[in-house]
Design an enzyme around this catalytic site. Structure first.
Site, PDB file in Angstrom:
ATOM      1  N   HIS A  18       0.888  -1.140   0.069  1.00  0.00           N
ATOM      2  CA  HIS A  18       0.065   0.074  -0.115  1.00  0.00           C
ATOM      3  C   HIS A  18       1.026   1.208  -0.174  1.00  0.00           C
ATOM      4  CE1 HIS A  18      -3.145   3.026   2.058  1.00  0.00           C
ATOM      5  NE2 HIS A  18      -3.796   2.185   1.446  1.00  0.00           N
TER       6      HIS A  18
ATOM      7  N   ASP B  54       3.192  -4.532   7.835  1.00  0.00           N
ATOM      8  CA  ASP B  54       1.943  -3.706   7.695  1.00  0.00           C
ATOM      9  C   ASP B  54       0.703  -4.744   7.850  1.00  0.00           C
ATOM     10  OD1 ASP B  54      -0.421  -2.530   6.895  1.00  0.00           O
ATOM     11  OD2 ASP B  54       0.386  -1.640   4.892  1.00  0.00           O
TER      12      ASP B  54
ATOM     13  N   GLN C 181      -4.591  -5.145   6.936  1.00  0.00           N
ATOM     14  CA  GLN C 181      -5.466  -6.096   6.270  1.00  0.00           C
ATOM     15  C   GLN C 181      -5.806  -7.297   7.084  1.00  0.00           C
ATOM     16  OE1 GLN C 181      -7.986  -5.096   4.433  1.00  0.00           O
ATOM     17  NE2 GLN C 181      -7.168  -3.252   3.815  1.00  0.00           N
TER      18      GLN C 181
ATOM     19  N   LYS D 245     -10.381  -0.875  10.528  1.00  0.00           N
ATOM     20  CA  LYS D 245     -10.515  -1.969   9.496  1.00  0.00           C
ATOM     21  C   LYS D 245     -10.856  -3.448  10.344  1.00  0.00           C
ATOM     22  CE  LYS D 245      -7.376  -0.006   6.292  1.00  0.00           C
ATOM     23  NZ  LYS D 245      -8.121   0.433   5.074  1.00  0.00           N
TER      24      LYS D 245
ATOM     25  N   CYS E 204      -4.727   2.809  -3.567  1.00  0.00           N
ATOM     26  CA  CYS E 204      -3.505   3.365  -2.921  1.00  0.00           C
ATOM     27  C   CYS E 204      -2.482   2.192  -3.108  1.00  0.00           C
ATOM     28  CB  CYS E 204      -3.821   3.512  -1.557  1.00  0.00           C
ATOM     29  SG  CYS E 204      -4.873   5.111  -1.123  1.00  0.00           S
TER      30      CYS E 204
HETATM   31  N1  PMP Z   1      -1.769  -0.739   4.496  1.00  0.00           N
HETATM   32  C1  PMP Z   1      -2.605  -1.712   4.117  1.00  0.00           C
HETATM   33  C2  PMP Z   1      -2.340  -2.927   3.484  1.00  0.00           C
HETATM   34  C3  PMP Z   1      -4.112  -0.990   3.802  1.00  0.00           C
HETATM   35  O1  PMP Z   1      -5.101  -1.609   3.326  1.00  0.00           O
HETATM   36  C4  PMP Z   1      -4.281   0.355   4.516  1.00  0.00           C
HETATM   37  C5  PMP Z   1      -5.597   1.257   4.383  1.00  0.00           C
HETATM   38  N2  PMP Z   1      -6.271   0.799   3.220  1.00  0.00           N
HETATM   39  C6  PMP Z   1      -3.184   1.127   5.014  1.00  0.00           C
HETATM   40  C7  PMP Z   1      -1.944   0.460   5.036  1.00  0.00           C
HETATM   41  C8  PMP Z   1      -3.497   2.550   5.492  1.00  0.00           C
HETATM   42  O2  PMP Z   1      -4.153   2.231   6.568  1.00  0.00           O
HETATM   43  P1  PMP Z   1      -4.905   3.579   7.510  1.00  0.00           P
HETATM   44  O3  PMP Z   1      -5.414   4.306   6.234  1.00  0.00           O
HETATM   45  O4  PMP Z   1      -5.922   3.244   8.222  1.00  0.00           O
HETATM   46  O5  PMP Z   1      -3.687   4.362   8.113  1.00  0.00           O
END
Ligand code: PMP
Length: 417
Positions: free
Chosen positions: A133, A210, A213, A236, A374
Site C-alpha cells: 500500500h 503492515d 488487512q 479495519k 492506494c
Molecule cells: N496498509 C494497507 C495494506 C491498507 O490496506 C491500508 C488502508 N487501506 C493502510 C495500510 C493504511 O491504513 P490507514 O489509512 O488506516 O492508516
C-alpha cells in the site's frame, strides 16, 4: 458429489446473527438491502463499539494521565486497559510495546521517522514488496531521499505472489529494513511472512509488518512471528476511525528517539534540554484518542467472542464461494490469483470501467470499492488503471455473494460490452 466439510462450518458461524449487531447494515440503499463489501476500506461498527464510545463521552470524558480527579482516573484506567487488551490480542509480551496512533499509516511513519532516521544511512537499502500500500512505500521514499538510502522492491509474479526465493534474492548486506504487508489490500495475497521475517533476520535486517488487512481477519501473534514492528488500523477491525497502533519490540522502542514533541512524552522540560519519557509515552505526544482506544478495546472483545480462528475460517469459506461464482460471470477477469488469499477479490469486467461498475452496483445496494486502492504499483503490474474490489468481513453471508453476482450480471447485461 462429495461434500466439502468446510462448507458445513459456515452456518455455525452464523454471520446472519452477527449482522444484526451492526446497525448500519440494517439500512436500504436505493431501495435495496445494503450489501456491504467494502471492508478492506473500512468495516462497519458493532453496537458494543458504538456503545463504548457514547458511554465514554456521556459519562467519563476526561483527559488521561495528568488528572487526579475521578473522571480522569477512570479514563486513564480504561485507556491503559485498552493498551493491555491490544497487546494481549496480538501476542505482544507487554502493554509498553503498544503505541496508540491514528492508524497503520501513522505507525509506519513513526518507524521511518524515529527508528529509520537513527538507523538507516547513505547507501543502505529498504526492501519492500511490489504489492505494498502507498502508506508502506511513501514514508520509506521520504526517508531514503533524506538520508541517501535506496528503496529496493521484491517483485510479485503473474498471480500476485511474492515468491520466497525472489524475496531472498532481493535481500543484501545493505538491507536495514524490510517492509511487508501481511495481506495485500489490492489482491488479497497473504504473504508467507514467517519465512520472509526469518530470511530478513538472517540477512541482518529489521522487519516491519503492515497488518492493516490482517489483524481483523485472522489470528495474529507478533511474538510467534518475531517481527520487529507491526502496524495496524482500528477502523479495519470494527473499531472507530482515528485509532490504530504500532507494536514494536521493547528493546527497540527503548533505543528509539521521539518523533514528535509535546505534552505527555517528557519526564522534565527546561529551556536547556528536555528529558523524554519511557515508551510508550515517549511516542504519544499530546492528547491521545482516548475514546478511540476504548472503542478499539470493545472491538477486540467483540472479535474475541467470535474467535479469530472462526473468523478466518468463515471468511475463507465465503471467499472460496465467491471466487467459484465470480469466475462464471461472463467477461469477468480476476486481477491476481494468489496462492493464499484473505478478505479481498479484485476483478475487471470486460466493457465496463470499474468506476461505472461501482456506481451500477451501488444502485443495486451493493457497496464495493473501485480505483487503484492506494497500490498503484500493483495496478501497473497488471496493466490496469483500476480494479473493482469486493472485500469481506464477519457479517458477510452467501446471500451477499448472490447479490453481488446478480448485480454484476445485471450491470453487464444492461451496459457491458
Ligand atoms: N496498509 C494497507 C495494506 C491498507 O490496506 C491500508 C488502508 N487501506 C493502510 C495500510 C493504511 O491504513 P490507514 O489509512 O488506516 O492508516
Amino acid at each position: 458429489m462429495a461434500v466439502n466439510p468446510d462448507r458445513l462450518k459456515l452456518p455455525q458461524f452464523d454471520a446472519r446473527r452477527i449482522r444484526r449487531d451492526f446497525p448500519a447494515l440494517a439500512q436500504k440503499i436505493h431501495g435495496h438491502q445494503l450489501v456491504y463489501l467494502d471492508n478492506a476500506a473500512t468495516t462497519q461498527k458493532p453496537n458494543p463499539v458504538i456503545d463504548a464510545l457514547t458511554d465514554y463521552y456521556r459519562s467519563y470524558n476526561a483527559n488521561v494521565h495528568r488528572g487526579v480527579h475521578t473522571l480522569s482516573e477512570l479514563a486513564t484506567e480504561r485507556y491503559e486497559a485498552a493498551r493491555h487488551n491490544l497487546a494481549q490480542f496480538i501476542g505482544a509480551s507487554q502493554p509498553e510495546e503498544i503505541i496508540f496512533l491514528r492508524g497503520a499509516t501513522e505507525a509506519i511513519n513513526l518507524v521511518a521517522a524515529s527508528w529509520g532516521l537513527a538507523n538507516i544511512g547513505a547507501g543502505d537499502e529498504i526492501l519492500l514488496t511490489e504489492l505494498e500500500h502507498h502508506s508502506n512505500i511513501v514514508p520509506w521514499q521520504l526517508l531514503a531521499e533524506r538520508v541517501g538510502a535506496r528503496v529496493v522492491v521484491a517483485p510479485i509474479d503473474q498471480q500476485g505472489n511474492v515468491a520466497p526465493e525472489t524475496f531472498s534474492r532481493a535481500l543484501s548486506e545493505r538491507t536495514r529494513l524490510v517492509g511487508i504487508a501481511q495481506v495485500s489490500n489490492a489482491l488479497g495475497t497473504v504473504n508467507p511472512i514467517t519465512e520472509m521475517i526469518r530470511s530478513a533476520h538472517a540477512a541482518g535486517a529489521r522487519v516491519l509488518i503492515d497488518g492493516a488487512q490482517a489483524v481483523g481477519h485472522m489470528p495474529v501473534d507478533v511474538r510467534e512471528l518475531d517481527c520487529d514492528f507491526y502496524a495496524l488500523s482500528g477502523h479495519k477491525m470494527y473499531a472507530p476511525m482515528g485509532i490504530g497502533a504500532l507494536y514494536a519490540k521493547k528493546d527497540l522502542l527503548e533505543r528509539m528517539p521521539p518523533w514528535q514533541g509535546g505534552g505527555d512524552m517528557i519526564r522534565a522540560v527546561n529551556f536547556t534540554r528536555s528529558l523524554y519519557a519511557d515508551p510508550p509515552q515517549r511516542f504519544e505526544a499530546g492528547t491521545p484518542n482516548v475514546a478511540g482506544a476504548i472503542g478499539l478495546a470493545a472491538a477486540i472483545a467483540y472479535l474475541k467472542t467470535l474467535g479469530m480462528e472462526a473468523v478466518a475460517t468463515h471468511e475463507k469459506i465465503l471467499l472460496d464461494y465467491a471466487l467459484e461464482r465470480l469466475v462464471m460471470v461472463p467477461g469477468l477477469r480476476l486481477i491476481g490469483t494468489p496462492r493464499k488469499r484473505a478478505g479481498v477479490i479484485s476483478f475487471w469486467v470486460e466493457g465496463l470501467h470499474p468506476h461505472d461498475l461501482g456506481t451500477l452496483l451501488d444502485h443495486a445496494g451493493v457497496a464495493i470499492r473501485t480505483g487503484h486502492h492506494c497500490a498503484m504499483p500493483v495496478m501497473d503490474h497488471f496493466q490496469v488503471p483500476a480494479t473493482a474490489r469486493a472485500s469481506f468481513g464477519v457479517y458477510n453471508t452467501q446471500e451477499d455473494v448472490h447479490a453481488l453476482i446478480a448485480a454484476l450480471n445485471q450491470a453487464r447485461e444492461v451496459f457491458g460490452g
